[in-house]
Design a protein around this motif. Structure first.
Motif, PDB file in Angstrom:
ATOM      1  N   LYS A  46      36.095  42.716  23.691  1.00 45.28           N
ATOM      2  CA  LYS A  46      36.323  42.113  25.005  1.00 45.28           C
ATOM      3  C   LYS A  46      35.837  43.054  26.097  1.00 45.28           C
ATOM      4  O   LYS A  46      36.087  44.263  26.048  1.00 45.28           O
ATOM      5  CB  LYS A  46      37.803  41.803  25.224  1.00 45.28           C
ATOM      6  N   LEU A  47      35.146  42.502  27.078  1.00 41.87           N
ATOM      7  CA  LEU A  47      34.724  43.283  28.230  1.00 41.87           C
ATOM      8  C   LEU A  47      35.916  43.457  29.167  1.00 41.87           C
ATOM      9  O   LEU A  47      36.528  42.478  29.603  1.00 41.87           O
ATOM     10  CB  LEU A  47      33.585  42.584  28.971  1.00 41.87           C
ATOM     11  N   ILE A  48      36.251  44.698  29.474  1.00 45.85           N
ATOM     12  CA  ILE A  48      37.394  44.985  30.338  1.00 45.85           C
ATOM     13  C   ILE A  48      36.904  45.021  31.789  1.00 45.85           C
ATOM     14  O   ILE A  48      36.292  45.989  32.235  1.00 45.85           O
ATOM     15  CB  ILE A  48      38.072  46.322  29.976  1.00 45.85           C
ATOM     16  N   ASP A  49      37.141  43.924  32.502  1.00 46.02           N
ATOM     17  CA  ASP A  49      36.780  43.868  33.914  1.00 46.02           C
ATOM     18  C   ASP A  49      38.038  43.998  34.767  1.00 46.02           C
ATOM     19  O   ASP A  49      39.141  44.230  34.246  1.00 46.02           O
ATOM     20  CB  ASP A  49      36.013  42.582  34.235  1.00 46.02           C
ATOM     21  N   ALA A  50      37.890  43.866  36.071  1.00 49.08           N
ATOM     22  CA  ALA A  50      39.035  44.042  36.972  1.00 49.08           C
ATOM     23  C   ALA A  50      40.159  43.059  36.687  1.00 49.08           C
ATOM     24  O   ALA A  50      41.334  43.355  36.921  1.00 49.08           O
ATOM     25  CB  ALA A  50      38.574  43.916  38.425  1.00 49.08           C
ATOM     26  N   GLY A  51      39.818  41.890  36.164  1.00 48.42           N
ATOM     27  CA  GLY A  51      40.838  40.894  35.863  1.00 48.42           C
ATOM     28  C   GLY A  51      41.600  41.163  34.580  1.00 48.42           C
ATOM     29  O   GLY A  51      42.677  40.599  34.367  1.00 48.42           O
TER      30      GLY A  51
END
Length: 313
Positions: A224-229
Motif C-alpha cells: 500500500k502506498l502511504i499517502d497523507a490520507g
C-alpha cells in the motif's frame, strides 16, 4: 496506562517561529504533554545540499516535498542567504513552550553541522559544541537543561560522556531498530543505558520506537502506498497493541503542513488508551527499573538515508 512520549525536534528558524507556536496550541487542545528540543545556534539548512550524493537522499526529497515543508528561503540559509541565529532571534518562541507548561531541552547548536560532522569529531570539538548549546540554553531559559535529543540521531562516544558530565538523567539520542513494515525488530526495545570507552554511563536513553512521518509518507509498505490520507492509520496500527512508545515529530512538518495528520494521531492515541507525555514524565515512570547496558551501535532504518544511532539488539 501505556505512555506515548512526544519528542518534538525544532531544527530550523522557520520551524521555531511558526511550527512551535502551532504545536503548542494543538497539544494544549488535546491536553497532551511533550518535550520541545531546540536548535540554539545558526540555521545552515542550505548546507544539506551536500547530501545529494548520499544513497536515498533523492528518494526522500521527492517523497516528502522538502521545498513545500521547509520553504525555499530556509533551503538557502547558509548559501545564498545568511544563516539566522535561531537562539538570538527566536528565544521568545522557545520560552512560549516552557511558559505553556512543556518540557524543553537541547537539540543541538547547529543542526546541519552536528548531523554532518559529529560522528567522526574529536573530543575537543564535541565538548566545545555541546557547551556552546548548553550556555545558550541557560541564557534563554535562565536554568540548566534537563535533557537532550541529538540532531539526526547522530552522536559519538565523547558526546554521550558529556551528557553525564552535564548531569542529564535522561536523553533521547537514538532509535530502536525497525522492520520494513515499521514494527519493532525487538519487542523488548526501549529505555536503556549505554557504555562508552569501556564504562557504563548514567544517562538513560529513551529511544524513538516508531517511524517518523517523513519516513513513511510516499513509501509503499505492505503493498500500500502511504499517502497523507493513510499515514495516521498506518501509525495507529503500529500502536494498537499497548506498550510504551517514543514518537519523534518535527516543528517543520507536524507543526505546519502535516498538522492534520498529527491531529488524527493525537485523537487516535487517546482513543487507544495512551497517556501523551513528555520525556521527563516517561523517565519518571521507569527511573527505578533495572535497565540493560548496551554498546553504542549504528544502523540504517527504512525510509531514512544514512546510518544513525540505533539500539543494539
Amino acid at each position: 496506562m501505556p505512555k506515548l512520549t512526544l519528542k518534538i525536534d525544532a531544527d530550523t528558524y522557520r520551524g521555531t517561529r511558526v511550527g512551535v507556536p502551532n504545536l503548542i496550541a494543538q497539544l494544549r487542545r488535546h491536553g497532551a504533554g511533550a518535550t520541545f528540543l531546540f536548535s540554539l545556534g545558526p540555521d545552515h539548512t542550505g548546507w544539506a545540499l551536500k547530501q545529494i550524493f548520499r544513497p536515498g537522499f533523492f528518494s526522500k526529497v521527492s517523497r516528502t516535498s522538502v521545498v513545500e515543508h521547509y520553504g525555499i528561503k530556509t533551503l538557502m540559509y547558509g548559501t545564498l542567504l545568511p544563516a539566522p541565529d535561531i537562539g538570538k532571534t527566536c528565544a521568545g518562541f522557545m520560552r512560549q513552550a516552557r511558559d505553556a507548561g512543556f518540557e524543553c531541552g537541547i537539540h543541538t547548536w547547529d543542526h546541519r553541522v552536528w548531523q554532518d560532522d559529529v560522528r567522526t569529531a574529536d573530543a575537543q570539538w564535541t565538548v566545545e559544541t555541546m557547551h556552546r548549546s548548553h550556555a545558550r540554553y541557560r541564557e534563554i531559559f535562565g536554568e540548566a537543561p534537563r535533557t537532550h535529543g541529538a540532531a539526526g540521531w547522530q552522536m559519538n562516544d565523547h558526546a554521550f560522556v558529556q551528557l553525564d558530565q552535564f548531569g542529564m538523567a535522561y536523553s533521547s539520542d537514538g532509535r530502536s531498530q525497525l522492520r520494513e513494515d515499521g514494527r519493532l525488530a525487538d519487542q523488548d526495545a526501549g529505555p536503556h543505558r549505554l557504555s562508552a570507552f569501556g564504562k557504563p554511563l548514567s544517562c538513560v536513553q529513551l529511544p524513538t520506537t516508531l517511524p517518523t512521518l517523513d519516513e513513511i509518507l510516499g513509501r509503499e509498505i505492505g503493498g500500500k502506498l502511504i499517502d497523507a490520507g493513510k499515514a495516521a492509520d498506518f501509525l495507529l496500527q503500529l500502536t494498537r497493541e499497548p506498550r510504551d512508545h517514543v514518537f519523534t515529530l518535527h516543528a517543520e512538518l507536524e507543526g505546519q503542513k502535516l498538522a492534520p495528520i498529527f491531529e488524527r494521531l493525537l485523537a487516535g492515541w487517546r482513543a487507544q488508551g495512551y497517556e501523551l507525555v513528555s520525556m521527563g514524565d516517561y523517565y519518571d515512570s521507569i527511573r527505578n527499573d533495572v535497565l540493560p547496558i548496551l554498546p553504542i551501535s549504528w544502523g540504517e532504518l527504512p525510509g531514512r538515508s544514512g546510518e544513525m544511532i540505533v539500539q543494539a539488539m
